[in-house]
Design an enzyme around this catalytic site. Structure first.
Site, PDB file in Angstrom:
ATOM      1  CE1 TYR A  33       1.036  -0.242   4.447  1.00 40.82           C
ATOM      2  CE2 TYR A  33      -0.032   1.899   4.396  1.00 40.82           C
ATOM      3  CZ  TYR A  33       0.770   0.985   5.042  1.00 40.82           C
ATOM      4  OH  TYR A  33       1.322   1.301   6.261  1.00 40.82           O
ATOM      5  NE  ARG A  52       6.652   4.481   0.533  1.00 38.27           N
ATOM      6  CZ  ARG A  52       6.325   5.256   1.556  1.00 38.27           C
ATOM      7  NH1 ARG A  52       7.224   5.552   2.496  1.00 38.27           N
ATOM      8  NH2 ARG A  52       5.118   5.775   1.664  1.00 38.27           N
ATOM      9  NE  ARG A 100      -5.840 -19.900   4.098  1.00 36.63           N
ATOM     10  CZ  ARG A 100      -4.929 -20.795   4.491  1.00 36.63           C
ATOM     11  NH1 ARG A 100      -4.976 -22.013   4.039  1.00 36.63           N
ATOM     12  NH2 ARG A 100      -3.968 -20.445   5.337  1.00 36.63           N
ATOM     13  CG  HIS A 102       0.361 -20.538   2.296  1.00 32.56           C
ATOM     14  ND1 HIS A 102      -0.661 -21.391   2.640  1.00 32.56           N
ATOM     15  CD2 HIS A 102       0.716 -19.920   3.446  1.00 32.56           C
ATOM     16  CE1 HIS A 102      -0.916 -21.292   3.928  1.00 32.56           C
ATOM     17  NE2 HIS A 102      -0.088 -20.404   4.446  1.00 32.56           N
ATOM     18  CE  LYS A 147       3.043   3.345   3.295  1.00 36.26           C
ATOM     19  NZ  LYS A 147       3.221   3.401   4.741  1.00 36.26           N
ATOM     20  CD  GLU A 179      10.049   1.645  10.268  1.00 35.80           C
ATOM     21  OE1 GLU A 179       9.737   2.632   9.603  1.00 35.80           O
ATOM     22  OE2 GLU A 179       9.866   0.478   9.855  1.00 35.80           O
TER      23      GLU A 179
END
Ligand code: PDD
Length: 286
Positions: A33, A52, A100, A102, A147, A179
């Site tokens: 995101y 990014r 579903r 992985h 992210k 961070e």
């Protein structure tokens, strides 16, 4: 006007936007995101955010569903369709809807979701008093540069701050500053700004980069390195930075005052430079 969002090519009211339960974002947190601030309807540092995004997509081996020009057009349309001059755009790309398993599905279209929310930047009083932070061991994975929407560790770490009446949790990995749970962290020591390096242990913040740029352009001494917990605890100033919080001084850390317990001189210098930069962006053509 109700909040308008974008989902897979359509703009629609938020209460009409639905994602199938088998979306891999829902099942696995399999997506990335971005959060981009918008000031006076001007997108802030769009190119940097899209770069990014590309790095995050590369990091999870997902093809970017849009060109930068397409992203820009979608973001601008979302801004135009929502109220308020100051907004922030949240958008994410997941690996789409599939049975579903992985392992990556074959030939599955990614899910693109985008929304705009009102942006309230920190009021001056908050910059004067500063905020409180607590500390924790950074127990996240070693690709914090991606992210990722899978934010459970960050959620738990940030809640720790809230449980202690603070706003952020400052993280240390092997005794070294990384961070915040949802922000980057800077320290000031004898007038020198200290910043952790952009490695796999932190998200390369767009605000972080701007702070470095403004420091370099204005002769503010800067040191990038691995800073121990004891050095951070002894710092004269601590700041947090993020796209929605801009730059905020941390004036209490684990219940103790940071420096003299008030927002510091270097913070105010950087705050002024940041606001000047913002004003320039807002004056430029949208
Ligand atoms: N978070 N580090 C982490 C873990 C973050 O979640 C964020 C921002 C930052 C600062 O990055 P930037 O300056 O690009 O916003 C650093 C956003 C705002 C969020 O998740 O809402």
């Amino acid at each position: 006007m109700s909040q308008i969002v974008h989902l897979n090519g359509k703009f629609l009211p938020i209460d009409q936007a639905f994602v199938p339960v088998l979306d891999r974002g829902f099942i696995f947190g399999d997506g990335v995101y971005e959060v981009i601030p918008v000031y006076s309807r001007h997108v802030f540092r769009l190119e940097e955010h899209l770069t990014r995004l590309q790095n995050s997509l590369d990091g999870i081996r997902l093809v970017n569903p849009h060109t930068n020009a397409e992203w820009a057009a979608l973001i601008n349309e979302l801004i135009a369709r929502n109220e308020g001059d100051d907004q922030y755009i949240y958008f994410h790309v997941t690996r789409g809807v599939a049975k579903r398993d992985h392992a990556f599905p074959k030939d599955t279209a990614p899910t693109v979701f985008m929304m705009s929310s009102p942006l309230t930047t920190p009021p001056r009083e908050l910059c004067e008093t500063g905020v409180s932070a607590v500390s924790a061991i950074d127990n996240r994975w070693d690709r914090c540069d991606i992210k990722a929407i899978a934010l459970l560790p960050n959620v738990l770490l940030r809640q720790l701050a809230i449980d202690h009446g603070a706003v952020e949790t400052i993280l240390f990995r092997d005794g070294v500053l990384t961070e915040g749970a949802a922000s980057n962290i800077f320290a000031v020591e004898n007038g020198v700004v200290l910043a952790p390096p952009k490695d796999h242990c932190m998200l390369p913040g767009i605000t972080y980069d701007l702070v470095l740029e403004l420091a370099a352009a204005n002769g503010i001494p800067l040191e990038i390195g691995k800073f121990t917990e004891s050095r951070i605890r002894a710092a004269d100033e601590l700041w947090l930075t993020s796209s929605t919080k801009e730059i905020l001084p941390i004036t209490r850390f684990d219940g103790h005052p940071v420096g003299n317990g008030r927002s510091g001189a270097v913070f105010w210098k950087m705050h002024g430079l940041y606001q000047e930069y913002k004003a320039k962006v807002m004056r430029s053509p949208a």
